[in-house]
Design an enzyme around this catalytic site. Structure first.
Site, PDB file in Angstrom:
ATOM      1  N   HIS A 159       6.437 -36.816  12.594  1.00  0.00           N
ATOM      2  CA  HIS A 159       7.321 -36.315  13.650  1.00  0.00           C
ATOM      3  C   HIS A 159       6.594 -35.767  14.869  1.00  0.00           C
ATOM      4  O   HIS A 159       7.221 -35.401  15.849  1.00  0.00           O
ATOM      5  CB  HIS A 159       8.258 -35.235  13.105  1.00  0.00           C
ATOM      6  CG  HIS A 159       7.577 -33.912  12.867  1.00  0.00           C
ATOM      7  ND1 HIS A 159       6.755 -33.693  11.804  1.00  0.00           N
ATOM      8  CD2 HIS A 159       7.582 -32.768  13.582  1.00  0.00           C
ATOM      9  CE1 HIS A 159       6.290 -32.457  11.854  1.00  0.00           C
ATOM     10  NE2 HIS A 159       6.763 -31.867  12.922  1.00  0.00           N
TER      11      HIS A 159
HETATM   12  C1  UD1 Z   1       9.783 -28.570  16.045  1.00  0.00           C
HETATM   13  C2  UD1 Z   1       8.484 -27.790  16.278  1.00  0.00           C
HETATM   14  C3  UD1 Z   1       7.391 -28.366  15.394  1.00  0.00           C
HETATM   15  C4  UD1 Z   1       7.825 -28.448  13.943  1.00  0.00           C
HETATM   16  C5  UD1 Z   1       9.116 -29.235  13.866  1.00  0.00           C
HETATM   17  C6  UD1 Z   1       9.640 -29.379  12.482  1.00  0.00           C
HETATM   18  C7  UD1 Z   1       8.104 -26.917  18.555  1.00  0.00           C
HETATM   19  C8  UD1 Z   1       7.300 -27.115  19.783  1.00  0.00           C
HETATM   20  N1  UD1 Z   1       8.010 -27.923  17.660  1.00  0.00           N
HETATM   21  O1  UD1 Z   1       9.567 -29.900  16.507  1.00  0.00           O
HETATM   22  O2  UD1 Z   1       6.247 -27.540  15.474  1.00  0.00           O
HETATM   23  O3  UD1 Z   1       6.823 -29.070  13.176  1.00  0.00           O
HETATM   24  O4  UD1 Z   1      10.094 -28.546  14.671  1.00  0.00           O
HETATM   25  O5  UD1 Z   1      10.766 -30.179  12.479  1.00  0.00           O
HETATM   26  O6  UD1 Z   1       8.773 -25.921  18.411  1.00  0.00           O
HETATM   27  N2  UD1 Z   1      16.943 -32.606  16.593  1.00  0.00           N
HETATM   28  C9  UD1 Z   1      18.093 -32.892  15.917  1.00  0.00           C
HETATM   29  N3  UD1 Z   1      18.629 -31.910  15.139  1.00  0.00           N
HETATM   30  C10 UD1 Z   1      18.082 -30.684  15.031  1.00  0.00           C
HETATM   31  C11 UD1 Z   1      16.902 -30.401  15.752  1.00  0.00           C
HETATM   32  C12 UD1 Z   1      16.349 -31.389  16.528  1.00  0.00           C
HETATM   33  O7  UD1 Z   1      18.621 -33.984  15.982  1.00  0.00           O
HETATM   34  O8  UD1 Z   1      18.628 -29.831  14.285  1.00  0.00           O
HETATM   35  C13 UD1 Z   1      16.343 -33.674  17.412  1.00  0.00           C
HETATM   36  C14 UD1 Z   1      16.750 -33.612  18.855  1.00  0.00           C
HETATM   37  O9  UD1 Z   1      16.840 -34.894  19.336  1.00  0.00           O
HETATM   38  C15 UD1 Z   1      15.571 -32.907  19.510  1.00  0.00           C
HETATM   39  C16 UD1 Z   1      14.407 -33.418  18.666  1.00  0.00           C
HETATM   40  O10 UD1 Z   1      14.936 -33.546  17.356  1.00  0.00           O
HETATM   41  O11 UD1 Z   1      15.450 -33.194  20.847  1.00  0.00           O
HETATM   42  C17 UD1 Z   1      13.234 -32.517  18.650  1.00  0.00           C
HETATM   43  O12 UD1 Z   1      13.603 -31.189  18.259  1.00  0.00           O
HETATM   44  P1  UD1 Z   1      12.715 -29.937  18.753  1.00  0.00           P
HETATM   45  O13 UD1 Z   1      13.232 -28.678  18.184  1.00  0.00           O
HETATM   46  O14 UD1 Z   1      12.542 -30.004  20.229  1.00  0.00           O
HETATM   47  O15 UD1 Z   1      11.282 -30.236  18.181  1.00  0.00           O
HETATM   48  P2  UD1 Z   1      10.780 -30.861  16.794  1.00  0.00           P
HETATM   49  O16 UD1 Z   1      10.217 -32.204  17.075  1.00  0.00           O
HETATM   50  O17 UD1 Z   1      11.803 -30.742  15.710  1.00  0.00           O
END
Ligand code: UD1
Length: 386
Positions: free
Chosen positions: A222
């Site tokens: 991821h």
């Molecule tokens: C975040 C953390 C990362 C951690 C990861 C675990 C930061 C910078 N990154 O990354 O360190 O390893 O979480 O998962 O804080 N999304 C959903 N549902 C959700 C949450 C996210 O669909 O409940 C999707 C959305 O499209 C979003 C993308 O995932 O834009 C990324 O989510 P985000 O919280 O920005 O970062 P992660 O890649 O999850």
């Protein structure tokens, strides 16, 4: 919110969670404070950085976390928007509840955002899992770690090398406390309840034959550096296909990864006969998959540690790790995106020559207990902000 007020420490201990890897770290801390420092009131704040049932609610249930006292509901956004939203929404909560300290865990955007708000209001910040460094500033988490540690007041570390990193950055050793790994507290507390992989596959209407032989790999990817660029992601899926030709794989897909595979038109690089796709799993399902896997291929920080605790070989698809003890003492091998290195490691593991490793110091299920004891003592004493 939990019970009674405490002489000398006026407000509650405010515990922050935001994203998936925070939940398994905070659950044992809340339990240990209730058991070993019951005079401290705790309050749980969820920033809402992760909000899907799969990414958040299910883990609360699996880990026995109480419902958050406050949910800031920030959701997804760019780094700037997400960090700023957490800050704007957290400030009034801090003003209202006037905590005695704020506990943040790990390295996600919510960790840094709440830290910045609290320190500027002279509220002491406690950072759990401090001092880890990948020395890769392109990683958003590295920025979050460095900045959080510079301004936090009490720094709990999972491995001794983290203390060396902090001291190199000029941190006063008096702020650092080696307690071990709270994530492993969760793992050991839940190991017996882990769900068998066959049951997990059946629950998704999938044929459990792929895990029935007890020989399968588990994949998670991821990191933006691995999944946000179509060329890089396409290449990694190609390597995974070669691994899958040797060993069936269960690929547990983060929403970011699943979305990108679809958007970049890469779904046909995954052979459904050899690779089973699953959505994000609950804690007990993931624990069961890892515990019974022949090997794990990942770019997650947490899985590097969990596989070391489980004694399962882990191949980390990154150029660096902020958790070197998993390589030096545990079962982790850094393979980056190097096809030959990955296939060679897979072959060795399949030949029974995988790393077995040993359990690092203080990864013994009692890290949160040490935190609770230290915290009670520290809060009662004179501090930087007093
Ligand atoms: C975040 C953390 C990362 C951690 C990861 C675990 C930061 C910078 N990154 O990354 O360190 O390893 O979480 O998962 O804080 N999304 C959903 N549902 C959700 C949450 C996210 O669909 O409940 C999707 C959305 O499209 C979003 C993308 O995932 O834009 C990324 O989510 P985000 O919280 O920005 O970062 P992660 O890649 O999850």
């Amino acid at each position: 919110m939990t019970a009674s007020s405490t002489p000398g420490t006026s407000g509650p201990v405010m515990c922050i969670v935001g994203a998936r890897p925070n939940f398994m770290k905070m659950a044992p801390i809340l339990r240990a404070i209730a058991a070993h420092a019951p005079a401290l009131r705790t309050m749980l704040v969820h920033t809402g950085q992760h909000y899907d049932r799969d990414m958040s609610d299910r883990l609360f249930t699996d880990l026995g976390l109480p419902r958050p006292d406050i949910n800031l509901d920030v959701g997804s956004g760019s780094h700037a928007v997400q960090t700023a939203d957490v800050m704007r929404r957290f400030e009034p909560a801090l003003d209202t509840h006037r905590p005695s300290c704020v506990i943040v865990v790990g390295d996600v955007n919510s960790t840094l955002a709440c830290t910045l708000v609290a320190v500027k209001k002279n509220v002491p910040v406690v950072h759990v899992e401090a001092g880890l460094r990948s020395y890769d500033r392109k990683m958003p988490e590295e920025i979050n770690r460095v900045l959080t540690d510079q301004v936090a007041d009490r720094l709990y570390i999972t491995e001794r090398s983290a203390g060396d990193n902090l001291q190199r950055e000029g941190v006063d050793p008096g702020r650092i406390c080696f307690v071990g790994n709270v994530m492993i507290d969760s793992l050991l507390a839940n190991r017996e309840q882990a769900q068998r992989p066959a049951q997990t596959l059946r629950a998704h209407g999938l044929d459990p034959a792929v895990v029935a032989t007890g020989r399968f790999g588990v994949v998670t990817l991821h990191r933006p550096s691995n999944v946000d660029d179509p060329e890089v992601l396409g290449r990694l899926l190609g390597v995974l296909a070669e691994v899958a030709a040797r060993l069936p794989l269960v690929f547990v897909q983060h929403p970011r990864t699943r979305g990108n595979i679809e958007r970049f038109g890469l779904a046909d690089r995954i052979d459904p006969a050899r690779v089973v796709l699953l959505p994000p799993q609950g804690y007990l399902e993931m624990l069961g998959l890892m515990a019974e896997a022949t090997l794990v291929l990942t770019d997650s920080g947490g899985l590097q540690e969990e596989t070391t605790a489980l004694g399962v070989p882990c191949l980390t698809m990154r150029a660096n790790t902020e958790r070197p003890i998993t390589v030096d003492e545990g079962t982790n091998t850094m393979v980056g995106d190097d096809r030959d290195a990955i296939l060679q490691c897979v072959d060795e593991i399949l030949a029974g020559q995988g790393k077995r490793g040993r359990t690092p110091e203080f990864w013994d299920g009692r890290a949160a207990e040490r935190i609770a004891a230290d915290l009670a003592h520290w809060l009662a004493g004179p501090r930087v902000h007093d």
